[in-house]
Design a protein around this motif. Structure first.
Motif, PDB file in Angstrom:
ATOM      1  N   THR A   1      56.678  -5.640  34.328  1.00  0.00           N
ATOM      2  CA  THR A   1      55.243  -5.833  34.131  1.00  0.00           C
ATOM      3  C   THR A   1      54.716  -4.867  33.077  1.00  0.00           C
ATOM      4  O   THR A   1      53.917  -5.245  32.208  1.00  0.00           O
ATOM      5  CB  THR A   1      54.492  -5.623  35.460  1.00  0.00           C
ATOM      6  OG1 THR A   1      55.016  -6.515  36.431  1.00  0.00           O
ATOM      7  CG2 THR A   1      53.010  -5.857  35.296  1.00  0.00           C
ATOM      8  N   TYR A   2      55.167  -3.621  33.136  1.00  0.00           N
ATOM      9  CA  TYR A   2      54.761  -2.634  32.134  1.00  0.00           C
ATOM     10  C   TYR A   2      55.215  -3.053  30.740  1.00  0.00           C
ATOM     11  O   TYR A   2      54.443  -2.960  29.779  1.00  0.00           O
ATOM     12  CB  TYR A   2      55.348  -1.265  32.497  1.00  0.00           C
ATOM     13  CG  TYR A   2      55.153  -0.232  31.418  1.00  0.00           C
ATOM     14  CD1 TYR A   2      53.925   0.376  31.228  1.00  0.00           C
ATOM     15  CD2 TYR A   2      56.205   0.111  30.579  1.00  0.00           C
ATOM     16  CE1 TYR A   2      53.746   1.318  30.226  1.00  0.00           C
ATOM     17  CE2 TYR A   2      56.030   1.041  29.570  1.00  0.00           C
ATOM     18  CZ  TYR A   2      54.802   1.647  29.401  1.00  0.00           C
ATOM     19  OH  TYR A   2      54.646   2.563  28.402  1.00  0.00           O
ATOM     20  N   MET A   3      56.461  -3.510  30.620  1.00  0.00           N
ATOM     21  CA  MET A   3      56.980  -3.893  29.307  1.00  0.00           C
ATOM     22  C   MET A   3      56.245  -5.113  28.750  1.00  0.00           C
ATOM     23  O   MET A   3      55.966  -5.190  27.548  1.00  0.00           O
ATOM     24  CB  MET A   3      58.489  -4.164  29.385  1.00  0.00           C
ATOM     25  CG  MET A   3      59.309  -2.924  29.676  1.00  0.00           C
ATOM     26  SD  MET A   3      59.018  -1.559  28.545  1.00  0.00           S
ATOM     27  CE  MET A   3      59.760  -2.199  27.070  1.00  0.00           C
ATOM     28  N   ILE A   4      55.909  -6.084  29.599  1.00  0.00           N
ATOM     29  CA  ILE A   4      55.139  -7.245  29.155  1.00  0.00           C
ATOM     30  C   ILE A   4      53.750  -6.814  28.703  1.00  0.00           C
ATOM     31  O   ILE A   4      53.247  -7.251  27.664  1.00  0.00           O
ATOM     32  CB  ILE A   4      55.065  -8.311  30.268  1.00  0.00           C
ATOM     33  CG1 ILE A   4      56.434  -8.966  30.457  1.00  0.00           C
ATOM     34  CG2 ILE A   4      54.014  -9.362  29.961  1.00  0.00           C
ATOM     35  CD1 ILE A   4      56.519  -9.858  31.668  1.00  0.00           C
ATOM     36  N   GLY A   5      53.105  -5.930  29.471  1.00  0.00           N
ATOM     37  CA  GLY A   5      51.786  -5.432  29.086  1.00  0.00           C
ATOM     38  C   GLY A   5      51.821  -4.648  27.791  1.00  0.00           C
ATOM     39  O   GLY A   5      50.931  -4.777  26.946  1.00  0.00           O
ATOM     40  N   ARG A   6      52.855  -3.872  27.626  1.00  0.00           N
ATOM     41  CA  ARG A   6      52.990  -3.094  26.388  1.00  0.00           C
ATOM     42  C   ARG A   6      53.210  -4.021  25.186  1.00  0.00           C
ATOM     43  O   ARG A   6      52.625  -3.803  24.116  1.00  0.00           O
ATOM     44  CB  ARG A   6      54.150  -2.122  26.530  1.00  0.00           C
ATOM     45  CG  ARG A   6      54.282  -1.204  25.378  1.00  0.00           C
ATOM     46  CD  ARG A   6      55.328  -0.156  25.621  1.00  0.00           C
ATOM     47  NE  ARG A   6      55.495   0.624  24.412  1.00  0.00           N
ATOM     48  CZ  ARG A   6      56.535   1.357  24.149  1.00  0.00           C
ATOM     49  NH1 ARG A   6      57.509   1.430  25.029  1.00  0.00           N
ATOM     50  NH2 ARG A   6      56.610   2.026  23.037  1.00  0.00           N
ATOM     51  N   ALA A   7      54.051  -5.039  25.351  1.00  0.00           N
ATOM     52  CA  ALA A   7      54.288  -5.981  24.253  1.00  0.00           C
ATOM     53  C   ALA A   7      53.012  -6.742  23.908  1.00  0.00           C
ATOM     54  O   ALA A   7      52.677  -6.905  22.726  1.00  0.00           O
ATOM     55  CB  ALA A   7      55.403  -6.956  24.640  1.00  0.00           C
ATOM     56  N   PHE A   8      52.285  -7.204  24.935  1.00  0.00           N
ATOM     57  CA  PHE A   8      51.039  -7.918  24.678  1.00  0.00           C
ATOM     58  C   PHE A   8      50.009  -7.000  24.032  1.00  0.00           C
ATOM     59  O   PHE A   8      49.295  -7.403  23.095  1.00  0.00           O
ATOM     60  CB  PHE A   8      50.471  -8.501  25.979  1.00  0.00           C
ATOM     61  CG  PHE A   8      49.189  -9.238  25.782  1.00  0.00           C
ATOM     62  CD1 PHE A   8      49.176 -10.491  25.211  1.00  0.00           C
ATOM     63  CD2 PHE A   8      47.981  -8.655  26.144  1.00  0.00           C
ATOM     64  CE1 PHE A   8      47.985 -11.166  25.007  1.00  0.00           C
ATOM     65  CE2 PHE A   8      46.789  -9.321  25.945  1.00  0.00           C
ATOM     66  CZ  PHE A   8      46.784 -10.582  25.377  1.00  0.00           C
ATOM     67  N   GLY A   9      49.919  -5.757  24.510  1.00  0.00           N
ATOM     68  CA  GLY A   9      48.962  -4.807  23.942  1.00  0.00           C
ATOM     69  C   GLY A   9      49.262  -4.480  22.492  1.00  0.00           C
ATOM     70  O   GLY A   9      48.354  -4.399  21.663  1.00  0.00           O
ATOM     71  N   SER A  10      50.530  -4.296  22.168  1.00  0.00           N
ATOM     72  CA  SER A  10      50.858  -3.993  20.768  1.00  0.00           C
ATOM     73  C   SER A  10      50.623  -5.215  19.884  1.00  0.00           C
ATOM     74  O   SER A  10      50.159  -5.070  18.743  1.00  0.00           O
ATOM     75  CB  SER A  10      52.303  -3.510  20.648  1.00  0.00           C
ATOM     76  OG  SER A  10      53.195  -4.524  21.031  1.00  0.00           O
ATOM     77  N   PHE A  11      50.902  -6.422  20.387  1.00  0.00           N
ATOM     78  CA  PHE A  11      50.605  -7.636  19.623  1.00  0.00           C
ATOM     79  C   PHE A  11      49.103  -7.759  19.384  1.00  0.00           C
ATOM     80  O   PHE A  11      48.655  -8.033  18.263  1.00  0.00           O
ATOM     81  CB  PHE A  11      51.130  -8.868  20.359  1.00  0.00           C
ATOM     82  CG  PHE A  11      50.753 -10.164  19.703  1.00  0.00           C
ATOM     83  CD1 PHE A  11      51.439 -10.614  18.593  1.00  0.00           C
ATOM     84  CD2 PHE A  11      49.697 -10.919  20.187  1.00  0.00           C
ATOM     85  CE1 PHE A  11      51.094 -11.809  17.974  1.00  0.00           C
ATOM     86  CE2 PHE A  11      49.343 -12.111  19.580  1.00  0.00           C
ATOM     87  CZ  PHE A  11      50.041 -12.551  18.472  1.00  0.00           C
ATOM     88  N   TYR A  12      48.331  -7.537  20.445  1.00  0.00           N
ATOM     89  CA  TYR A  12      46.871  -7.610  20.315  1.00  0.00           C
ATOM     90  C   TYR A  12      46.359  -6.587  19.315  1.00  0.00           C
ATOM     91  O   TYR A  12      45.564  -6.900  18.430  1.00  0.00           O
ATOM     92  CB  TYR A  12      46.219  -7.381  21.680  1.00  0.00           C
ATOM     93  CG  TYR A  12      44.732  -7.142  21.594  1.00  0.00           C
ATOM     94  CD1 TYR A  12      43.859  -8.199  21.407  1.00  0.00           C
ATOM     95  CD2 TYR A  12      44.208  -5.850  21.669  1.00  0.00           C
ATOM     96  CE1 TYR A  12      42.497  -7.988  21.298  1.00  0.00           C
ATOM     97  CE2 TYR A  12      42.858  -5.625  21.561  1.00  0.00           C
ATOM     98  CZ  TYR A  12      42.002  -6.694  21.378  1.00  0.00           C
ATOM     99  OH  TYR A  12      40.665  -6.483  21.259  1.00  0.00           O
TER     100      TYR A  12
END
Length: 86
Positions: free
Chosen positions: A47-58
């Motif tokens: 969950t952390y890695m998905i959030g981090r990937a989405f946050g960096s994309f955003y």
């Protein structure tokens, strides 16, 4: 020998089996708890890695556009509020 005598001969084996069964049940219980903790830790990590990937994309690709749109919408509300109070 009748059946009662055989039951007395088997009794020490039953005690040993009960001890082994109890020990194995405890070991299986501990392993199950460790597996559940590992599963939960894996879910948290994913969950952390998905959030981090989405946050960096955003942040890299979408933030400046959404920020500009949000500021324009907020400025429209400020203009309307200013005009209604005058």
């Amino acid at each position: 020998m009748n059946l009662i005598n055989y039951a007395q001969l088997i009794e020490p084996m039953q005690d040993q089996f009960a001890r082994i069964y109890s020990t194995m049940s405890g070991i299986i219980g501990v392993l199950l708890v460790l597996w559940i903790l590992n599963f939960i830790a894996g879910l948290i990590h994913r969950t952390y890695m998905i959030g981090r990937a989405f946050g960096s994309f955003y942040r890299n690709y979408l933030h400046k556009y959404i920020k500009a749109i949000t500021l324009q919408v907020l400025s429209l509300f400020r203009i309307r509020r200013f005009q209604s109070s005058v």
